[in-house]
Write a protein that holds these residues in place. Structure first.
Motif, PDB file in Angstrom:
ATOM      1  N   THR A 175       0.817  -1.218   0.000  1.00 28.07           N
ATOM      2  CA  THR A 175       0.000   0.000   0.000  1.00 28.07           C
ATOM      3  C   THR A 175       0.849   1.266   0.000  1.00 28.07           C
ATOM      4  O   THR A 175       0.316   2.365   0.058  1.00 28.07           O
ATOM      5  N   VAL A 180      -5.611   6.870  -0.495  1.00 31.13           N
ATOM      6  CA  VAL A 180      -6.446   6.313   0.576  1.00 31.13           C
ATOM      7  C   VAL A 180      -7.429   5.258   0.065  1.00 31.13           C
ATOM      8  O   VAL A 180      -7.538   4.167   0.616  1.00 31.13           O
ATOM      9  N   LYS A 181      -8.131   5.582  -1.034  1.00 31.78           N
ATOM     10  CA  LYS A 181      -9.170   4.683  -1.531  1.00 31.78           C
ATOM     11  C   LYS A 181      -8.575   3.371  -2.047  1.00 31.78           C
ATOM     12  O   LYS A 181      -9.078   2.285  -1.761  1.00 31.78           O
ATOM     13  N   GLN A 182      -7.479   3.510  -2.791  1.00 37.42           N
ATOM     14  CA  GLN A 182      -6.843   2.313  -3.346  1.00 37.42           C
ATOM     15  C   GLN A 182      -6.229   1.458  -2.260  1.00 37.42           C
ATOM     16  O   GLN A 182      -6.280   0.232  -2.315  1.00 37.42           O
ATOM     17  N   ALA A 184      -7.303   1.221   0.739  1.00 41.47           N
ATOM     18  CA  ALA A 184      -8.428   0.554   1.410  1.00 41.47           C
ATOM     19  C   ALA A 184      -8.854  -0.679   0.626  1.00 41.47           C
ATOM     20  O   ALA A 184      -9.163  -1.723   1.193  1.00 41.47           O
ATOM     21  N   HIS A 185      -8.837  -0.561  -0.691  1.00 42.75           N
ATOM     22  CA  HIS A 185      -9.216  -1.694  -1.536  1.00 42.75           C
ATOM     23  C   HIS A 185      -8.234  -2.858  -1.350  1.00 42.75           C
ATOM     24  O   HIS A 185      -8.636  -4.006  -1.173  1.00 42.75           O
TER      25      HIS A 185
END
Ligand SMILES: Nc1ncnc2c1ncn2[C@@H]1O[C@H](COP(=O)(O)OP(=O)(O)OP(=O)(O)O)[C@@H](O)[C@H]1O
Ligand SMILES: [Mg+2]
Length: 271
Positions: A175, A180-182, A184-185
């Protein structure tokens, strides 16, 4: 209790006169995420290279399912079910999703000199596998990997390892370069791998990411395990302090504030 899937006992690793790892003891069980934390140069990559057959331990032993193992090369570790996903996903940007999924294990049709890569079959299997992991934005196996986002690439590499039967998944800072979004994925996908019973070793600098998926934490400082604890045993602040090598985050923040006050309006020099 069943034996850990993978274990290190008193492992040392030296390169000539340079001692990098000292007396490493760690274990990871099926369906569990072990987070390996530590600052730059602490020995994290050396540790996972040893686990994945790139380096041989100088001393100590490694066990799989309670039995001693010696890997002569990474291929051997892979055949035993240890999959290592390097930063940027270890994928090939100029290959299609389907091709990339099957590198080294291509499904073929025909026989002898007429054997050809079965593109449609590869695409269908690859897309189905990534969709099952909740990566619903990949629907076309012909799409080039280079066009995927960093998070999608990491996810693809993880889905691939799981599809081919990995039992241990080693992720080196998956990561680190993500928003942030990626991130989280990718963390969701790590949880999914764990739910499917894999033993996961997750390397990160980011305490929040570690806390989102970790069951067990090991902090590496100058090649030795400085702390080893389970989820809930320590707070985020305590973990951050440990990772800073014993230097308290509160002290660090105070010194940054002090710096800002004396350099009012001037940002710290860029490195
Ligand atoms: N092949 C080698 N020969 C000699 N020294 C090495 C070798 N590989 C690593 N080292 C040394 O071992 C130490 C740990 O390196 P390593 O790459 O394992 O750290 P790391 O925790 O992964 O750091 P980073 O967070 O920066 O990736 C470093 O001081 C490095 O210079
Ligand atoms: Mg490293």
């Amino acid at each position: 209790m069943t034996a850990p899937v993978l274990e290190m006992r008193n492992v040392d690793k030296s390169f000539g006169p340079i001692d990098v790892l000292h007396e490493i003891n760690l274990k990871v069980h099926a369906g569990e995420v072990l987070c390996l934390l530590g600052d730059n140069g602490a020995g994290k990559s050396t540790l996972i290279r040893t686990l994945s057959g790139v380096h041989k331990p100088t001393r100590g032993e490694m066990l799989m399912d309670g039995e001693a193992v010696n890997f002569s090369n990474p291929k051997q570790a892979q055949q035993m079910g240890i999959a290592t996903v390097h930063q940027f996903g270890g994928t090939y940007p100029l290959m299609s999703v389907g091709r990339n999924f099957f590198v080294g294990a291509e499904p073929t049709k025909g026989w002898g000199p007429f054997k050809v890569f079965d593109r449609q079959k590869a695409n269908a299997i690859a897309v189905d596998a990534v969709q099952k992991f909740g990566i619903t934005r990949i629907t076309d196996g012909d799409r080039l990997v280079g066009g995927l986002s960093g998070g999608e690439r990491q996810s693809l590499a993880i889905a691939r390892a799981v599809h081919f039967g990995a039992r241990v998944l080693i992720l080196d800072e998956p990561t680190a370069a993500l928003g942030v979004k990626q991130a989280a994925h990718v963390l969701r996908i790590v949880n999914e791998a764990k739910r499917r019973g894999l033993a996961v070793i997750f390397i990160t600098h980011q305490v929040m990411h570690a806390m989102a998926v970790g069951d067990h934490f090991a902090v590496l400082i100058r090649g030795a395990i400085a702390a080893d604890f389970r989820k809930g045993d320590k707070s985020r602040e305590e973990i951050a302090d440990l990772m800073a090598g014993g230097e308290s985050m509160a002290d660090l923040e105070a010194s940054i504030e002090g710096y800002m006050e004396t350099h009012e309006g001037h940002p710290p020099p860029a490195h």
